[in-house]
Design an enzyme around this catalytic site. Structure first.
Site, short mmCIF file in Angstrom:
data_model
loop_
_atom_site.label_atom_id
_atom_site.label_comp_id
_atom_site.label_asym_id
_atom_site.label_seq_id
_atom_site.Cartn_x
_atom_site.Cartn_y
_atom_site.Cartn_z
N ASP A 1 0.85 -1.21 0.00
CA ASP A 1 0.00 0.00 0.00
C ASP A 1 0.87 1.25 0.00
O ASP A 1 2.06 1.20 0.34
CB ASP A 1 -0.90 0.00 1.25
CG ASP A 1 -2.06 0.99 1.14
OD1 ASP A 1 -2.24 1.60 0.07
OD2 ASP A 1 -2.78 1.15 2.14
N LYS A 2 0.23 2.34 -0.40
CA LYS A 2 0.88 3.65 -0.39
C LYS A 2 0.04 4.57 0.49
O LYS A 2 -1.18 4.45 0.51
CB LYS A 2 0.91 4.19 -1.82
CG LYS A 2 1.54 5.52 -1.96
CD LYS A 2 0.77 6.69 -2.55
CE LYS A 2 -0.67 6.82 -2.57
NZ LYS A 2 -1.16 8.22 -2.74
N HIS A 3 0.71 5.47 1.20
CA HIS A 3 -0.06 6.48 1.95
C HIS A 3 0.56 7.84 1.71
O HIS A 3 1.79 7.99 1.73
CB HIS A 3 -0.03 6.16 3.45
CG HIS A 3 -0.86 7.10 4.27
ND1 HIS A 3 -2.23 6.96 4.39
CD2 HIS A 3 -0.54 8.21 4.96
CE1 HIS A 3 -2.71 7.94 5.14
NE2 HIS A 3 -1.70 8.72 5.51
N SER A 4 -0.29 8.82 1.45
CA SER A 4 0.21 10.18 1.21
C SER A 4 -0.23 11.07 2.35
O SER A 4 -1.32 10.90 2.91
CB SER A 4 -0.36 10.67 -0.12
OG SER A 4 -0.43 12.07 -0.13
N THR B 1 -9.15 10.45 -1.33
CA THR B 1 -9.39 9.43 -2.35
C THR B 1 -10.82 8.91 -2.33
O THR B 1 -11.42 8.65 -3.38
CB THR B 1 -8.39 8.27 -2.13
OG1 THR B 1 -7.08 8.83 -2.23
CG2 THR B 1 -8.53 7.18 -3.16
N ARG C 1 -7.10 15.09 19.28
CA ARG C 1 -5.97 15.90 18.81
C ARG C 1 -6.45 17.01 17.88
O ARG C 1 -5.97 18.15 17.92
CB ARG C 1 -4.95 15.03 18.07
CG ARG C 1 -4.15 14.12 18.98
CD ARG C 1 -3.39 13.08 18.18
NE ARG C 1 -2.54 13.68 17.18
CZ ARG C 1 -2.25 13.11 16.00
NH1 ARG C 1 -2.74 11.93 15.68
NH2 ARG C 1 -1.47 13.73 15.15
N SER D 1 -0.19 7.37 14.40
CA SER D 1 -1.56 7.39 13.86
C SER D 1 -1.61 6.71 12.50
O SER D 1 -2.43 5.82 12.24
CB SER D 1 -2.03 8.85 13.78
OG SER D 1 -3.24 8.94 13.09
N LYS E 1 -2.88 2.37 11.58
CA LYS E 1 -3.92 1.99 10.60
C LYS E 1 -3.33 1.11 9.50
O LYS E 1 -3.96 0.17 9.04
CB LYS E 1 -4.56 3.25 10.02
CG LYS E 1 -5.45 3.95 11.06
CD LYS E 1 -6.00 5.26 10.56
CE LYS E 1 -4.94 6.34 10.58
NZ LYS E 1 -5.40 7.70 10.67
N LYS E 2 -2.13 1.45 9.07
CA LYS E 2 -1.51 0.67 7.99
C LYS E 2 -1.14 -0.73 8.47
O LYS E 2 -1.28 -1.70 7.73
CB LYS E 2 -0.27 1.40 7.45
CG LYS E 2 -0.63 2.67 6.71
CD LYS E 2 -1.44 2.37 5.46
CE LYS E 2 -2.17 3.57 4.92
NZ LYS E 2 -3.14 3.21 3.86
N1 URA Z 1 -3.14 11.49 9.08
C1 URA Z 1 -3.42 10.56 10.01
O1 URA Z 1 -3.98 9.52 9.73
N2 URA Z 1 -3.05 10.83 11.28
C2 URA Z 1 -2.42 11.96 11.65
O2 URA Z 1 -2.11 12.12 12.80
C3 URA Z 1 -2.16 12.94 10.66
C4 URA Z 1 -2.52 12.67 9.36
#
Ligand code: URA
Length: 440
Positions: free
Chosen positions: A83-86, A123, A171, A186, A190-191
């Site tokens: 996977d990719k995360h931006s 997305t 937050r 964070s 999730k990843k």
């Molecule tokens: N995106 C996230 O999922 N968590 C953060 O803390 C900041 C950006």
């Protein structure tokens, strides 16, 4: 049991927390035993005092373990789960092309994406501009689509990293989002919950990014790479330029149309192409799908030019409830009733773009949301955006505005002109990929 106020005090005073302290805090965060005030105080203590690598790994681990962790080992996948995360930008529709490209070269991409917030697009919102697309399928359908097509892009589910959901919401309203260890934990919780074998992070830097300063983006990229690898998730990062929209389109349906043009080869924005291929090369080498970046690039180009990546996109869309003929019928995507061109009033070269302001134009047209639960207009946005360095004689087109009405188009036109700087000389060229962070 250590009382939460003791853990907060220790961090407030600059001490390092143990894995046990952090596990206990996250357990209370998940169960609700720790109050919102205590969570906010903890976040502020970390904001000012930071966390060392071990603390950050422990926070990531504890938040990952707060919910379900997907396990693909029984799904019969014959390739790595990637996977990719931006970190988010304007005109950043890379995921729409990269997920099917990776599926086309033998990877599997269970991509769990977010919605746009603030000036950046999401997305999920983009995909929801496709009639019928179900971004929240049940776990079985999600798994089936990943297995049979190779990629599925869906929304965050309630059972993945629930501790992060509560923590992030607190937050968000206590000015504690911008903390490198908290952002790192964070994203990675999730990843890791998605059961990945490899991840590439696209950390954006520039006027349209969450971090303007490349040095800060680099520090975030470094921390994410170190913590992810420390927590057992093979990860590299690229710091990429976000000083102009990445695609020439910004806005939900317009970015989907741009992605379809990219996949079918009808039109490919050069900077978008560079970024997508660079991120794809990282994933292929991390996942063992290519021995070198040169080999990876060849594989990705073939996946595009043969039409296999486009076909993967079409199959994913159809399997998740969208039309079977999305590639041929992009004209059925929502269209705004008013379309106006924005022209240059003083000739020269496009020398700079306040990209955040451009993202805010899309938001004010109705294409983004100011509050997490607000509705959005999928049809509106910008297309045909000129590139920095383009020669722009008087009257040439900066971009097209797609709006609900004339007033909105006029306000957007003014804001776009104010955000674009035209100068007598062309600016120096800027690479798309500013830096690689990880194992190279
Ligand atoms: N995106 C996230 O999922 N968590 C953060 O803390 C900041 C950006």
């Amino acid at each position: 049991m250590i009382p939460p106020q003791e853990i907060i005090r220790r961090k407030r005073d600059g001490g390092a927390l143990t894995t046990g302290d952090i596990a206990e805090f996250v357990a209370g965060l998940s169960s609700g035993a720790i109050t919102e005030g205590q969570v906010a105080a903890f976040a502020m203590a970390v904001f000012f005092r930071g966390m060392n690598r071990d603390e950050c790994v422990a926070l990531t681990d504890a938040m990952t373990a707060s919910g379900a962790v997907l396990d693909w080992s029984s799904a019969g996948l014959h390739g790595p789960v990637l996977d990719k995360h931006s970190t988010g930008g304007v005109g950043d529709n890379v995921s729409l092309m990269l997920a099917p490209m990776i599926a086309a070269v033998g990877g599997f991409v269970p991509m769990i994406s977010g919605r746009g917030l603030g000036h950046t697009g999401g997305t999920l919102d983009k995909l929801e501009s496709i009639a019928g697309y179900n971004a929240t399928p049940d776990a079985r359908l999600f798994r089936d689509v990943v297995r049979t097509v190779g990629c599925a892009i869906i929304g965050q589910t309630a059972d993945l990293a629930p501790a992060d959901r509560r923590f992030y919401a607190i937050r968000d309203v206590t000015a504690t989002v911008e903390s490198i260890p908290l952002i790192t934990a964070s994203i990675l919780s999730k990843k890791r919950a998605a059961g990945l074998d490899g991840l590439v992070m696209d950390v954006k830097a520039g006027s349209g990014a969450f971090m303007n300063d490349p040095a800060e983006a680099r520090a975030l990229a470094r921390n994410i790479v170190d913590v992810a690898n420390g927590a057992g998730l093979s990860t590299n990062a690229l710091v990429t330029d976000m000083n102009e929209p990445l695609a020439s389109a910004a806005g939900n349906a317009l970015e989907v149309a741009n992605a379809i043009e990219f996949l079918t080869g009808a039109h490919r924005d050069p900077r978008l192409y560079e970024a997508t291929l660079a991120l794809g090369c990282e994933l292929m080498t991390l996942g063992g799908l290519a021995a070198t970046r040169v080999e990876a690039r060849e594989g990705l180009s073939r996946a595009l030019d043969s039409g296999v990546a486009a076909e993967k996109f079409a199959r994913m869309v159809h399997a998740l409830g969208g039309p079977a003929d999305i590639l041929e019928r992009a004209d059925r995507l929502p269209r705004a009733p008013v379309e106006r061109v924005v022209t240059v009033e003083t000739g020269g070269y496009l020398a700079g773009v306040d990209t955040r302001a451009i993202g805010l134009v899309v938001l004010s047209l109705g294409g983004g949301r100011a509050r997490a639960d607000a509705a959005i207009d999928h049809a509106v946005g910008l297309s045909g955006f000129a590139r920095i360095g383009d020669e722009m004689p008087v009257g040439s087109i900066l971009c097209r505005v797609h709006a609900r009405d004339e007033d909105a188009a006029m306000i957007a036109t003014r804001a776009i002109r104010a955000a674009c700087h035209v100068a007598p000389e062309p600016p120096p060229a800027r690479p798309v990929v500013i830096e690689h962070v990880g194992r190279f």
